[in-house]
Every structure is written in structure tokens, then in C-alpha cells.
Design a protein around this motif. Structure first.
Motif, PDB file in Angstrom:
ATOM      1  N   ARG A   1      17.290 -55.828  -6.965  1.00 52.23           N
ATOM      2  CA  ARG A   1      17.024 -57.073  -7.674  1.00 52.23           C
ATOM      3  C   ARG A   1      15.882 -56.767  -8.634  1.00 52.23           C
ATOM      4  NH1 ARG A   1      13.297 -61.028  -6.409  1.00 52.23           N
ATOM      5  NH2 ARG A   1      13.049 -60.231  -4.292  1.00 52.23           N
ATOM      6  N   THR A   2      16.121 -56.999  -9.910  1.00 50.58           N
ATOM      7  CA  THR A   2      15.148 -56.614 -10.933  1.00 50.58           C
ATOM      8  C   THR A   2      13.867 -57.434 -10.807  1.00 50.58           C
ATOM      9  OG1 THR A   2      17.057 -56.246 -12.350  1.00 50.58           O
ATOM     10  CG2 THR A   2      14.906 -56.256 -13.411  1.00 50.58           C
ATOM     11  N   ALA A   3      12.746 -56.747 -10.753  1.00 51.54           N
ATOM     12  CA  ALA A   3      11.451 -57.449 -10.783  1.00 51.54           C
ATOM     13  C   ALA A   3      11.091 -57.767 -12.227  1.00 51.54           C
ATOM     14  CB  ALA A   3      10.366 -56.586 -10.143  1.00 51.54           C
ATOM     15  N   VAL A   4      11.047 -56.726 -13.048  1.00 56.33           N
ATOM     16  CA  VAL A   4      10.910 -56.894 -14.507  1.00 56.33           C
ATOM     17  C   VAL A   4      11.731 -55.796 -15.175  1.00 56.33           C
ATOM     18  CG1 VAL A   4       8.690 -58.092 -14.776  1.00 56.33           C
ATOM     19  CG2 VAL A   4       8.705 -55.629 -14.352  1.00 56.33           C
ATOM     20  N   THR A   5      12.171 -56.056 -16.390  1.00 59.20           N
ATOM     21  CA  THR A   5      12.884 -55.054 -17.178  1.00 59.20           C
ATOM     22  C   THR A   5      12.397 -55.219 -18.619  1.00 59.20           C
ATOM     23  OG1 THR A   5      15.066 -54.213 -17.846  1.00 59.20           O
ATOM     24  CG2 THR A   5      14.889 -56.580 -17.437  1.00 59.20           C
ATOM     25  N   CYS A   6      12.992 -54.505 -19.556  1.00 56.10           N
ATOM     26  CA  CYS A   6      12.437 -54.546 -20.912  1.00 56.10           C
ATOM     27  C   CYS A   6      13.423 -54.001 -21.940  1.00 56.10           C
ATOM     28  CB  CYS A   6      11.122 -53.768 -20.974  1.00 56.10           C
ATOM     29  SG  CYS A   6      11.234 -52.088 -20.367  1.00 56.10           S
ATOM     30  N   VAL A   7      12.995 -54.061 -23.200  1.00 50.18           N
ATOM     31  CA  VAL A   7      13.789 -53.534 -24.312  1.00 50.18           C
ATOM     32  C   VAL A   7      13.122 -52.240 -24.780  1.00 50.18           C
ATOM     33  CG1 VAL A   7      14.750 -53.983 -26.597  1.00 50.18           C
ATOM     34  CG2 VAL A   7      14.384 -55.892 -24.995  1.00 50.18           C
ATOM     35  N   CYS A   8      13.955 -51.228 -25.015  1.00 49.40           N
ATOM     36  CA  CYS A   8      13.457 -49.913 -25.390  1.00 49.40           C
ATOM     37  C   CYS A   8      13.659 -49.679 -26.886  1.00 49.40           C
ATOM     38  CB  CYS A   8      14.209 -48.847 -24.604  1.00 49.40           C
ATOM     39  SG  CYS A   8      13.628 -47.160 -24.920  1.00 49.40           S
ATOM     40  N   GLY A   9      12.794 -48.881 -27.468  1.00 49.17           N
ATOM     41  CA  GLY A   9      12.987 -48.480 -28.862  1.00 49.17           C
ATOM     42  C   GLY A   9      14.366 -47.893 -29.095  1.00 49.17           C
ATOM     43  N   SER A  10      14.868 -47.171 -28.102  1.00 49.37           N
ATOM     44  CA  SER A  10      16.188 -46.547 -28.294  1.00 49.37           C
ATOM     45  C   SER A  10      17.310 -47.582 -28.239  1.00 49.37           C
ATOM     46  CB  SER A  10      16.423 -45.443 -27.265  1.00 49.37           C
ATOM     47  OG  SER A  10      16.509 -45.990 -25.975  1.00 49.37           O
ATOM     48  N   ASP A  11      17.032 -48.764 -27.663  1.00 48.98           N
ATOM     49  CA  ASP A  11      18.033 -49.844 -27.702  1.00 48.98           C
ATOM     50  C   ASP A  11      18.246 -50.323 -29.138  1.00 48.98           C
ATOM     51  OD1 ASP A  11      18.328 -49.852 -24.918  1.00 48.98           O
ATOM     52  OD2 ASP A  11      16.763 -51.367 -24.641  1.00 48.98           O
TER      53      ASP A  11
END
Lengths: 338, 338
Positions: A31-41
Motif C-alpha cells: 500500500r503506497t505511503a507516498v509516491t511521486c513524479v520523476c523527471g524521466s516520466d
């Protein structure tokens, strides 16, 4: 559950997707606690990589183990875990050589901007923290799963030594984390190449001793001037374009090293030029798994705080705005909270 | 005095040339003891490098000091000396970093197939032996001035470690000397890629434990089979063509290293392919000066005998035949006696 999908350049949607399940005995579901957007996205977001059909996005994650397959004994439900964007069994020859991101069973993560995520090769990939870290540490630990691990790898591949001079090309989250890494490895002078005031500020906070705002030949000339005319011992290339690679190679001294960690797009290196430069070149997807225990400890003890690269926090549901803000360089990196 | 000149591809002439003189206080003039033809001399000989106007040839030498400029105190007339094909002051920043072949005052030697030779930067370039070595050692010491020094650099740049697996691409004199270097650095398995029986034999004599005769993809497949499917720790690329570089890069394991020491001709390395290979790449003109004291000692004590790469000895006057024999692969390397 809900998660991000890309449909086309600029078209990120937050949708209901099937709940991930254990597919193999080596899987875990978190279960994701936090996630994010990457420069490579941003490569597919900007249409610089094709999007042939709609697919989930995201490869950075920290979270709580929900369920494990029958062969997973290293972590158990309820634990807070961190893993790399590249999964690894941590037992094959490449893993044993410390290149877990070339694991013979490697699978790249690609579904992490979501409430729940299936982690292949969980046994070798996931590292649990001692107890559940306070929420204030989650951004830093999340950074370790990719950008901090990648910055560390840039410094490692560029062979940063105590007392040396390191140049960081690129002021995205990876470049900024590379500054942290160069400092931790003892570089005496750390020159961040950055044109943006807010990023320059963070680079200085992370340990940069000099800022060079110029790019290309002018930028290289500045580096030469700062290094007695010969160039830097180590250059950490954290972008991946032909221009940035050229800048990196030209900024290194004869006998120096370039670590390149941005996935190269349209980069070709001339053999004869590289030859006469005497510069070493090593890159690749960061073997984050190798660094995880050490980096987790550095974050948990407060020695480093790579979580500062997140300058925008949004609910996971606003993921599309997270992409937009990064694309328009309004944000260095977007943290997403489920 | 007499010396070799190239007029055009295939056209080497032995002619009377002006006696070299001290032009700068940092020069020395030596009387050549022995000199030779290098694999790299074949590039212009074969027309793969242009010959715009007739010019002298040769960059390998050992000899007796005839005269020194006023600033040269490290060697004196009568001494037997060895130097690198790349001269260096041995005091500039690049020299101090161990990359004397990128010396800020570097001059490449190019007049050595001759009775007498002017050596620029003599103070930093020439190393005298203790006393005059017996003639039987001259070929080995001559090899140190280029091919053995370059083979050593290949192994150094490819980070050969004790117990490791090293692949040598190229069975010319440099490749054969690279086998010696890999053995001296403790490689447990040394795989020489060679299709020629006489060179295979010498490679084995120098320490190769395996021979792979196949080239290209087939050759790489053989290397993979010999290395548990992953490739070699170190690959020593001693040719300089696009094909040989490709072969070298593909033969290295993830996290392995390629040292490339043949001047690249028409080589371009794809950034993304290099990235995902996790292979490090370092090359350049060998910093022979760094290795000279050590290699001279290894030759003088009989620990290594790189002089065996000379399988044809001719009077200096027959230099044109020396080129022909190497061009037609009748000889690995031609020794020339003034």
C-alpha cells in the motif's frame, strides 16, 4: 484502487484500475505511503518517447507491505518498505557484482503512481525500515528509491574521491541529489551547473560550493577557469541529452571520469574524441538496491535530507497537475499522497 | 643521418635527412639503439590516414644520449634511455595526475625510424637504465616505450583485478602485451581473441588461458559461454575499429570495464546502449611515462619479455620491407637495427 495512466503526450488521467494481486510467489503487494513524479516520466509526457497505448505510470514508491508471495520471507505485512525502480532478486551474478539494476530477473517498475503496487522480486528488492518512520521522513526515503539512489550512483560512477572537484550537470532532482552524494563522498569543491535561482539555492544548501549558470562551451570555459585550466576530476551527468553529455565530457580533466545517469536520448559519443580526452565514462540505471541500507540510514539519522527536492505536494488524485507543474518547471519534483 | 619517410600509402623510403639538433633547452638528442614499426604506422601506410606531404615516421625508441639541452639534468650523454611515444614535462597538472600522455606540453614523437632522434621535453620524458643493458634486453625495453606500455594501460583502464576474467580483443603487438599486463595484474582467466596460430601461441606463452577465434557476435557468444552468461570483468580493446569496439563492449559484463587503446577510426558509441550495458569505457594514448620505471624493472629482471613480439628483425635500411611484412601480416612487429 486508483492510479495514474498516460494516454498520450500531456494526457495523464487518474482512473480506477484493477487491484494488484500476487501473481508469482516472489511478488509482494504494498500500500503506497507516498509516491511521486520523476523527471524521466516527462519523456513520454513530452512526446519524446512514444506512448503506443494507454499504460500506468510511476516507478518510485515507499509503502506498507500488504501481502507477500510464498517465497518472500525478507519482509512481512505491515512493515514499511523501500525498493528500487528496478527490481532485482539480489542473488544472480550481476546482483552479486553490485549491479542489481542489471539483475537477470530485473523488471522495471511502472505502476507506482497508485494506491497499491505489485512488487516483483520482492525478496531481493524491498528493504524494511526498523519500525515505521515518522511521516516527516517519508519524502526523504521516497527520494532514496530513485533520485537519491541515482545521484549516489552518478557520484560513484564518476569516482568522486575525498578532496576532489566534482561538477554536476543538471539541476533536476537527480542533479540536486548528486550534489548531496558528492558532498557525502568528500568532494572538496562541488560545482553545480544551474540557471534557476531556486535550484541554485537548494544546490548550495545540499553542499555546492560554486554555481555555474552558463551552458555549453561557455559553461565548460567556466569550469576550466575554476580548475586550473584542466577540468574537473569527476563530472556527474544527470540529464541525458547530447548537449549535456558533451558538456560533461568537455568539463572533465584528462584522467577524470563522467558518471552519466540520465537515460540518454539521441546521444552518440565519438570514439576518437573520447580517446584523446582520457575521460572515463560509466552510466546506466542506478543500482539503487546496493545503496539502500546505507542511504536509508543516512536519511533516518538526519545526515542527509533529499526529501527537500519535493517542492510540490499534491493528493495522488491531482497527479496530472503534478506532471504539468514539472513540465513547466514550476516544480522540481512533485510528491503525491494517496 | 638516415631515416624513414612516408611519401604516400605504401611508399616508405629510407633517405638521408638532416641530423637532429637541440632546438630548445629542454631537448635531448639520442643515437637510436633499436627502433621499430608500430601497428599504428600502418594507418597512413594503408591510406586510412591521409599523407598530405612526405614526412618522417616512427615513434618508438631506445638509445644512447648524445647531447642534452641546458635545462636537462635528469639524463646525461652516454646513458641508455627509454621514453614514451608521447613526450611530457612530467610536472604539469595532467602529468602529476598520472596522465603524462595528456601533458600540457606534449609532443608526439614522429621521427624515430632513424639513426638519431631529437626528444622534446627530455627531462620529463626519458628514463635512464642503471648501466647499459645487454643487447638481448633491447627489444623488451623498446617494447616498453610503446606497445608494452600501451598493453599495460589497456589493463589499467579496464581495471583488471586479481582473480578476475580479462578478454583481450586484438592479437597485434599491443594485444599480446595486454595479455602480459593482465597476467601481471593477477587476472585468473585471460581470453585472447585471435585467429592466427602464431599469435595464439605467443598469447598462450604470455599467459592467455583461453583462445577465442570467432569474431563479432559469435565471438561474444563464446565469451558469454566462458563467463557464466554475463560477460567478462575487463575487456582490453587493442584494435580501434568500430567492429572491435562493439565486440569489446558486448563482451564485458554489466559493471565491467573496457579499456580501449587502439586509436579509434570511425567509432561512434551509442549513448543509450552504453547506458544500459553498465559498462565503463576509458581509453586514450597510454600514459607510458607513469609505467616506465616499473616496466623497465620487470624487463630487466626477466619477469616479463615483451620483446618476443618482434618476430622480424631488419637493418634500419630495410624499413620499407618492415612495413610490408606487417601490412601483409607476415610479421607481428618489425625490429629495426641502425
Amino acid at each position: 484502487m486508483r492510479g495514474a495512466m498516460i494516454y498520450a503526450p500531456g494526457d495523464i488521467r487518474f482512473e480506477t484500475r484493477e487491484d494488484p494481486k500476487i501473481l508469482h510467489p516472489t511478488d509482494a503487494v504494498i500500500r503506497t505511503a507516498v509516491t511521486c513524479v520523476c523527471g524521466s516520466d516527462l519523456w513520454p509526457y513530452r512526446g519524446l518517447e512514444p506512448t503506443d497505448e494507454p499504460h500506468p505510470m510511476g516507478h518510485e514508491y515507499v509503502g506498507f507491505v500488504e501481502e507477500v508471495g510464498s517465497e518472500v520471507t525478507a519482509v512481512k505485512p505491515g512493515q514499511f518498505v523501500i525498493g528500487s525502480f528496478a527490481t532485482s532478486d539480489n542473488t544472480c551474478a550481476n546482483c552479486q557484482n553490485g549491479f542489481q539494476s542489471s539483475c537477470l530477473h530485473r523488471e522495471f517498475m511502472s505502476t507506482c503512481q497508485a494506491d497499491y503496487v505489485r512488487i516483483p522480486n520482492a525478496q531481493g528488492t524491498l528493504v524494511a525500515t526498523d519500525g515505521t518512520p515518522g511521516e516527516e521522513l517519508w519524502p526523504g526515503l521516497l527520494a532514496v528509491s530513485d533520485v537519491m539512489g541515482t545521484g549516489w550512483w552518478a557520484a560513484d560512477a564518476a569516482q568522486v574521491q575525498p578532496g576532489s572537484t566534482a561538477v554536476v550537470v543538471g539541476d533536476g532532482a537527480v542533479g540536486l541529489c548528486a550534489v548531496i552524494a558528492a558532498k557525502e563522498m568528500g568532494a572538496e569543491r562541488i560545482i553545480a551547473m544551474s540557471r534557476h535561482a531556486s535550484r541554485q539555492k537548494l544546490a548550495r544548501e545540499f553542499g555546492a560550493t560554486h554555481i555555474v549558470a552558463e551552458r555549453g562551451d561557455e559553461g565548460v570555459a567556466q569550469i576550466k577557469e575554476l580548475t586550473g585550466g584542466i577540468g574537473a576530476d569527476s563530472v556527474l551527468e544527470c540529464v541525458g541529452t547530447d548537449e549535456s553529455m558533451r558538456q560533461a565530457l568537455h568539463a572533465a580533466r584528462p584522467g577524470g571520469s563522467v558518471g552519466f545517469v540520465g537515460v540518454p536520448h539521441g546521444v552518440a559519443v565519438d570514439g576518437q574524441e573520447l580517446f584523446f580526452s582520457h575521460v572515463a565514462l560509466r552510466g546506466g540505471p542506478a543500482p539503487v538496491r546496493r545503496y539502500l541500507p546505507d542511504l536509508i540510514e543516512r536519511v533516518q539519522t538526519g545526515r542527509i535530507d533529499p526529501g527537500k527536492v519535493f517542492d510540490l505536494t499534491l493528493p495522488l488524485g491531482d497527479v496530472a497537475e503534478g506532471y504539468r507543474a514539472m513540465d513547466e518547471r514550476r516544480a522540481i519534483k512533485t510528491l503525491l499522497k494517496p
